[in-house]
Design a protein around this motif. Sequence first.
Motif, PDB file in Angstrom:
ATOM      1  N   ILE A   7       0.862  -1.191   0.000  1.00 17.08           N
ATOM      2  CA  ILE A   7       0.000   0.000   0.000  1.00 17.08           C
ATOM      3  C   ILE A   7       0.895   1.236   0.000  1.00 17.08           C
ATOM      4  N   CYS A   8       0.481   2.250  -0.716  1.00 14.59           N
ATOM      5  CA  CYS A   8       1.246   3.497  -0.797  1.00 14.59           C
ATOM      6  C   CYS A   8       1.438   4.095   0.605  1.00 14.59           C
ATOM      7  N   PRO A   9       2.642   4.576   0.910  1.00 10.83           N
ATOM      8  CA  PRO A   9       2.887   5.110   2.259  1.00 10.83           C
ATOM      9  C   PRO A   9       2.445   6.555   2.441  1.00 10.83           C
ATOM     10  N   TYR A  10       1.925   7.184   1.403  1.00  8.47           N
ATOM     11  CA  TYR A  10       1.605   8.609   1.525  1.00  8.47           C
ATOM     12  C   TYR A  10       0.182   8.863   2.034  1.00  8.47           C
ATOM     13  N   CYS A  11      -0.784   9.068   1.150  1.00  7.49           N
ATOM     14  CA  CYS A  11      -2.033   9.685   1.627  1.00  7.49           C
ATOM     15  C   CYS A  11      -3.126   8.686   1.993  1.00  7.49           C
ATOM     16  N   GLY A  12      -4.184   9.208   2.587  1.00 12.27           N
ATOM     17  CA  GLY A  12      -5.276   8.396   3.121  1.00 12.27           C
ATOM     18  C   GLY A  12      -6.159   7.735   2.080  1.00 12.27           C
ATOM     19  N   VAL A  13      -5.918   8.002   0.792  1.00 17.07           N
ATOM     20  CA  VAL A  13      -6.656   7.281  -0.250  1.00 17.07           C
ATOM     21  C   VAL A  13      -6.271   5.798  -0.166  1.00 17.07           C
ATOM     22  N   GLY A  14      -4.974   5.544   0.038  1.00 18.45           N
ATOM     23  CA  GLY A  14      -4.521   4.173   0.285  1.00 18.45           C
ATOM     24  C   GLY A  14      -4.483   3.290  -0.945  1.00 18.45           C
ATOM     25  N   CYS A  15      -3.852   3.755  -2.018  1.00 19.33           N
ATOM     26  CA  CYS A  15      -3.765   2.947  -3.245  1.00 19.33           C
ATOM     27  C   CYS A  15      -2.849   1.740  -3.027  1.00 19.33           C
ATOM     28  N   SER A  16      -3.157   0.685  -3.757  1.00 21.03           N
ATOM     29  CA  SER A  16      -2.290  -0.497  -3.739  1.00 21.03           C
ATOM     30  C   SER A  16      -1.442  -0.494  -5.008  1.00 21.03           C
ATOM     31  N   PRO A  42      -1.815   4.927  -9.843  1.00 19.53           N
ATOM     32  CA  PRO A  42      -1.348   5.701  -8.686  1.00 19.53           C
ATOM     33  C   PRO A  42      -0.794   7.050  -9.142  1.00 19.53           C
ATOM     34  N   CYS A  43      -0.703   7.989  -8.224  1.00 20.70           N
ATOM     35  CA  CYS A  43      -0.214   9.324  -8.606  1.00 20.70           C
ATOM     36  C   CYS A  43       1.313   9.358  -8.543  1.00 20.70           C
ATOM     37  N   ILE A  44       1.858  10.505  -8.857  1.00 18.94           N
ATOM     38  CA  ILE A  44       3.319  10.661  -8.918  1.00 18.94           C
ATOM     39  C   ILE A  44       3.976  10.390  -7.555  1.00 18.94           C
TER      40      ILE A  44
HETATM   41  S1  SF4 Z   1      -3.418   9.105  -4.236  1.00 15.01           S
HETATM   42 FE1  SF4 Z   1      -1.209   9.044  -4.619  1.00 15.01          FE
HETATM   43  S2  SF4 Z   1      -0.306   9.523  -2.633  1.00 15.01           S
HETATM   44 FE2  SF4 Z   1      -2.426   8.938  -2.264  1.00 15.01          FE
HETATM   45  S3  SF4 Z   1      -2.344   6.757  -1.831  1.00 15.01           S
HETATM   46 FE3  SF4 Z   1      -2.756   6.975  -4.017  1.00 15.01          FE
HETATM   47  S4  SF4 Z   1      -0.754   6.895  -4.985  1.00 15.01           S
HETATM   48 FE4  SF4 Z   1      -0.409   7.291  -2.822  1.00 15.01          FE
END
Ligand code: SF4
Length: 611
Positions: A7-16, A42-44
């Motif tokens: 899971i992405c370590p950044y935001c609360g959306v929580g993309c895999s 996923p975003c940048i």
């Molecule tokens: S939106 Fe971007 S920063 Fe947020 S969880 Fe998804 S990939 Fe990560």
Amino acid sequence: MMYVKTICPYCGVGCSFFLQVDDGKVTKVVENKNDPISEGHPCIKGLSSWETIYAEDRYKTPMIRKKGKLVETTWDEAYNYIYENMKDLKPDEVMFYGSSPSTNEDNYLLQKMAREIFKTDNVDSCARLCHAATCYAFDKIFGISAMPAKIEDWKAADCILIIGSNPESNYPVAFTQKILAAKKNGAKIIVVSVWKEQTAEQADLYIEIEGGTETVFFSAILKHLVDNQDAKVPKDIEETISKIKMPDVVNQCKITKQEFDKAVAMIAASKRFVLGFGMGITQHVCGVDNIFAACNLVLAKKGKIISMRGKANIQGVGDMGCQPEKGGKTMTTAMFLEPVKAFYIMESNPAQSMPNLNKVHDELKKKFVVIHTTYPNLTAEKFADVVLPCCTWAERSGTFTNAESRIRFVNKAIEPMYNTKPNYVILTELALKFGKKFPNKIDDILKEIAQKRPGYEILDLDKLKSEKGQFVNREPKFQKYHLLLCKGEDVKPTKKYPFLLTTARIPFQFCTGEMSSRSATLNKMAPEALCLIDPVDAKKYGIKDMQMIRIISEVGEIEIKASLTDKTAPGLLIAPYHYEKTLINKLVPLNFNSQVEEPNLKKIPVRIEAI
Ligand code: SF4
């Protein structure tokens, strides 16, 4: 070559997504097309997240401060030092501070240490600073301290009101995959903000509003819907909103009647209304009222409300118990009002993120401070007595609960580098020094979480590892309107401080910047802090684009580069809080919401000088 789903370590959306591992080294992030959240996009920030694993300046071994300097030590010495300095503390003298980049297992053990070893309820987390108001208001209105909607709900909307948030920048995948998908299907987008952020470019209607008056705005819309028989509310609510006078709304919110009427018409016509908000409306003295008023509007429209909460494990950190549950101190109280003697901090950076930083720094200097962190940050470098180097998310396993209460597994892709350890291992080893045996395997910690934390009794390892993960077992218990006075925040510019400053986030950095500033990709895009200023204001003060300016408030001053733009209103300055070199929060006086002690970080009277 190996691909490890995580899971992405950044935001609360929580993309895999997958981490590509090549000969024991993570070399790339690969999209997960089956991920129901990102849908393979996923975003940048997510795509570049792997770069931060290999930051050269990571802490590589534990450190203890000796004669003012951090010096390398062994794990055993570090634990002994903590034991000697903390063993005699009374429950009221210590504060534990969890965080949302840490997993559920890490946060669970942190609060367990606080409650079982130190017998204290002084446990809190960084969530105090961003959405404490949201959790409190949701609990009163829906009976749950969590968002009563799902990220997917954006997609079905026919009208979306986004207020106090810039999802194109801060919730990028929710914006591209869900909000824009709704727009493609014909949904109308209304953006209400204090300045014209990126998201506003996609809006069918953009309204610039005076920050801190959102309660008035929501309540006035509700009154118009009720007056026009487009919505029904309980009698007491109707009586309260009937007192609202449109000229006062226009005046206080600094909006026009025409744009207000357009918003009312769009919301009235909506059958599937979604209101999404962020810290722009929570980080005010009236933050709780703002959310109450937003909920009243959503209930009347039988719509959905989405709180765009920040970090990867933002819901999990509170669910695990990293908040006072029996009258303990919040971080605000422990720092400013009833000071403690020691802070135990896990993956947070209060020396940069809290308000009134000059005071925070004075306080931290006097305390015994322990911090778990992967990267050097201000709290660790200047104030910590002990630095415990935790490994990155790619080197540890566990679970995150994202903003919509979806729990999913974070899989270890590589072994911990250097002499670093996962947070939960550090906590179990330290607990042993204090004579307590904590579960030390993820499966065992999860079993205990399932027994002890409400809503987590459903935990099932196989399901957690599936694409969908599991949702915390909770539904709204009720839907209660909340009676409120419909007053806004009373912070105004003065003769001495003629500008208002709003702290903000930008697309290519994240929170206090420890992780994002160590991604070459992100850093190239946003290497330094810029303060947005209206060109007419700039001219008045002889300020040119990219010139250094000084910003002064009643509690501090900072220097920052000015960026001239007509996207911000006259009299309003916008500056990010991501940069350690530009500590914006030095300007923020302590002024907080009395119910939840969430500080006002959005409306700060300041003056400026060209340098
Ligand atoms: S939106 Fe971007 S920063 Fe947020 S969880 Fe998804 S990939 Fe990560």
